[in-house]
Design an enzyme around this catalytic site. Structure first.
Site, PDB file in Angstrom:
ATOM      1  N   LYS A 207       0.816  -1.221   0.000  1.00  0.00           N
ATOM      2  CA  LYS A 207       0.000   0.000   0.000  1.00  0.00           C
ATOM      3  C   LYS A 207       0.847   1.267   0.000  1.00  0.00           C
ATOM      4  O   LYS A 207       2.045   1.240   0.280  1.00  0.00           O
ATOM      5  CB  LYS A 207      -0.986  -0.040   1.167  1.00  0.00           C
ATOM      6  CG  LYS A 207      -2.113  -1.049   0.872  1.00  0.00           C
ATOM      7  CD  LYS A 207      -3.214  -1.051   1.893  1.00  0.00           C
ATOM      8  CE  LYS A 207      -4.294  -2.037   1.423  1.00  0.00           C
ATOM      9  NZ  LYS A 207      -5.273  -2.332   2.467  1.00  0.00           N
ATOM     10  N   ARG A 260      -2.626 -10.053   5.297  1.00  0.00           N
ATOM     11  CA  ARG A 260      -3.217 -10.221   3.965  1.00  0.00           C
ATOM     12  C   ARG A 260      -2.213  -9.672   2.948  1.00  0.00           C
ATOM     13  O   ARG A 260      -1.915  -8.473   2.963  1.00  0.00           O
ATOM     14  CB  ARG A 260      -4.548  -9.457   3.916  1.00  0.00           C
ATOM     15  CG  ARG A 260      -5.294  -9.571   2.611  1.00  0.00           C
ATOM     16  CD  ARG A 260      -6.597  -8.777   2.684  1.00  0.00           C
ATOM     17  NE  ARG A 260      -7.307  -8.833   1.424  1.00  0.00           N
ATOM     18  CZ  ARG A 260      -7.016  -8.088   0.360  1.00  0.00           C
ATOM     19  NH1 ARG A 260      -6.035  -7.218   0.416  1.00  0.00           N
ATOM     20  NH2 ARG A 260      -7.726  -8.223  -0.750  1.00  0.00           N
TER      21      ARG A 260
HETATM   22  N1  PMM Z   1      -7.355  -4.172   1.467  1.00  0.00           N
HETATM   23  C1  PMM Z   1      -7.822  -4.297   0.209  1.00  0.00           C
HETATM   24  C2  PMM Z   1      -8.869  -5.186  -0.084  1.00  0.00           C
HETATM   25  N2  PMM Z   1      -9.407  -5.952   0.884  1.00  0.00           N
HETATM   26  N3  PMM Z   1      -9.487  -6.640   3.135  1.00  0.00           N
HETATM   27  C3  PMM Z   1      -9.040  -6.522   4.385  1.00  0.00           C
HETATM   28  N4  PMM Z   1      -9.594  -7.276   5.369  1.00  0.00           N
HETATM   29  N5  PMM Z   1      -8.034  -5.665   4.731  1.00  0.00           N
HETATM   30  C4  PMM Z   1      -7.437  -4.860   3.805  1.00  0.00           C
HETATM   31  O1  PMM Z   1      -6.550  -4.071   4.179  1.00  0.00           O
HETATM   32  C5  PMM Z   1      -7.901  -4.943   2.458  1.00  0.00           C
HETATM   33  C6  PMM Z   1      -8.938  -5.853   2.155  1.00  0.00           C
HETATM   34  C7  PMM Z   1      -7.226  -3.448  -0.874  1.00  0.00           C
HETATM   35  O2  PMM Z   1      -6.055  -4.010  -1.368  1.00  0.00           O
HETATM   36  P1  PMM Z   1      -6.019  -4.902  -2.722  1.00  0.00           P
HETATM   37  O3  PMM Z   1      -6.735  -4.105  -3.781  1.00  0.00           O
HETATM   38  O4  PMM Z   1      -4.597  -5.084  -3.033  1.00  0.00           O
HETATM   39  O5  PMM Z   1      -6.699  -6.206  -2.473  1.00  0.00           O
END
Ligand code: PMM
Length: 285
Positions: A207, A260
């Site tokens: 991020k 994650r």
């Molecule tokens: N970040 C993204 C999407 N889903 N879910 C949780 N629980 N925590 C997060 O920080 C989170 C998420 C956005 O990131 P991506 O687009 O790379 O999936």
């Protein structure tokens, strides 16, 4: 030991891996590769939450994720569904998912709490203030730790009132969601103050706030080679993997339930290093 949750975004437009796994077969192959690289779980999402992203229909979301979930579950892989929609959560659990991961913590769809209660699965309740089109503008806090704590407490109370078991809830600070850069670090450094013993998922992989933290000054020479100026370059998502692994090590050392991440191998190693360190600390005491 901290769980590694590998990310499969079945979307054309996610910020870190946009478009790479938009086809079901590519997404399944990605999930299998994450598992063989050490992911304990695979998080499958069909709707991008990148800043500015527009919503998609339920039909489109389910067409993207359900075939992927069925196939990964058939391979014995633990799957979570990344969705803000109760109907998609239900369909995904029926297809084999065992965790519902809702970036809105149940705020976006009023039916989410009762649905998760009936499904009797773990629920990741992320701190969230607004849909992606408005989230950067929602980064306004007097005291980010206290406000995230209170807003998560309110979500937990609403979920429990809807019938979700308290022990089913995993909290997530929502790094990058209504938190542009500086708001993220106090939440990580002071995890105990808002989680107070609940399980925590940390989703910082690649991020922007990591890019900002590792930006370094670089020197640029003018064509005649005489002058040098200093530029600060924030690395792009692909150049934030080492920082992501460092974050995993620190999150694991702080006792996070899960991380994650887009790449599993380095984070799976980091979790093991933190675990060996913690074990020795406890053996000593
Ligand atoms: N970040 C993204 C999407 N889903 N879910 C949780 N629980 N925590 C997060 O920080 C989170 C998420 C956005 O990131 P991506 O687009 O790379 O999936």
């Amino acid at each position: 030991m901290t769980l590694v949750m590998g990310i499969v975004n079945v979307t054309p437009d996610s910020f870190a891996d946009g478009g790479l796994y938009a086809r079901a077969d590519a997404a399944v192959a990605r999930g299998l590769a994450l598992a063989s690289d050490g992911a304990d779980l695979v998080d499958v999402g069909g709707e991008s939450t990148r800043p500015g992203a527009e919503r998609i229909s339920l039909e489109e979301e389910q067409a993207r994720v359900l075939p992927v979930i069925r196939e990964l579950a058939a391979h014995g892989i633990g799957v979570s569904i990344d969705t803000m929609n109760a109907a998609t959560a239900r369909a995904a659990v029926e297809a084999g998912a065992s965790i519902v991961n809702d970036v809105s913590g149940g705020l976006a769809d009023p039916a989410m709490g009762a649905t998760v209660a009936a499904l009797d699965v773990d629920f990741v309740c992320m701190h969230w203030r607004a849909h992606s089109t408005h989230m950067d503008a929602s980064d306004r806090y007097d005291d980010v730790v206290a406000e995230v704590r209170d807003e998560l407490d309110a979500r937990v109370a609403a979920l429990v009132a809807a019938g979700v078991g308290e022990g089913r809830i995993v909290l997530d600070p929502g790094l990058g969601f209504a938190k542009v850069t500086d708001s993220n670090w106090p939440l990580l450094a002071r995890m105990d103050e808002w989680s107070r013993g609940r399980r925590v998922l940390v989703g910082g992989s690649r991020k922007r706030f990591l890019g900002a933290a590792i930006a370094r000054a670089t020197s640029a020479s003018s064509p005649d080679g005489t002058t040098a100026s200093s530029l600060v370059e924030a690395p792009g998502p692909d150049d934030r993997e080492a920082a992501t692994i460092a974050l995993t090590a620190l999150a694991a050392a702080a006792g996070a339930w899960g991380v994650r991440v887009h790449e599993a191998r380095g984070s799976a190693d980091a979790v093991r290093v933190a675990s060996a360190w913690n074990n020795a600390a406890h053996a000593q005491g």
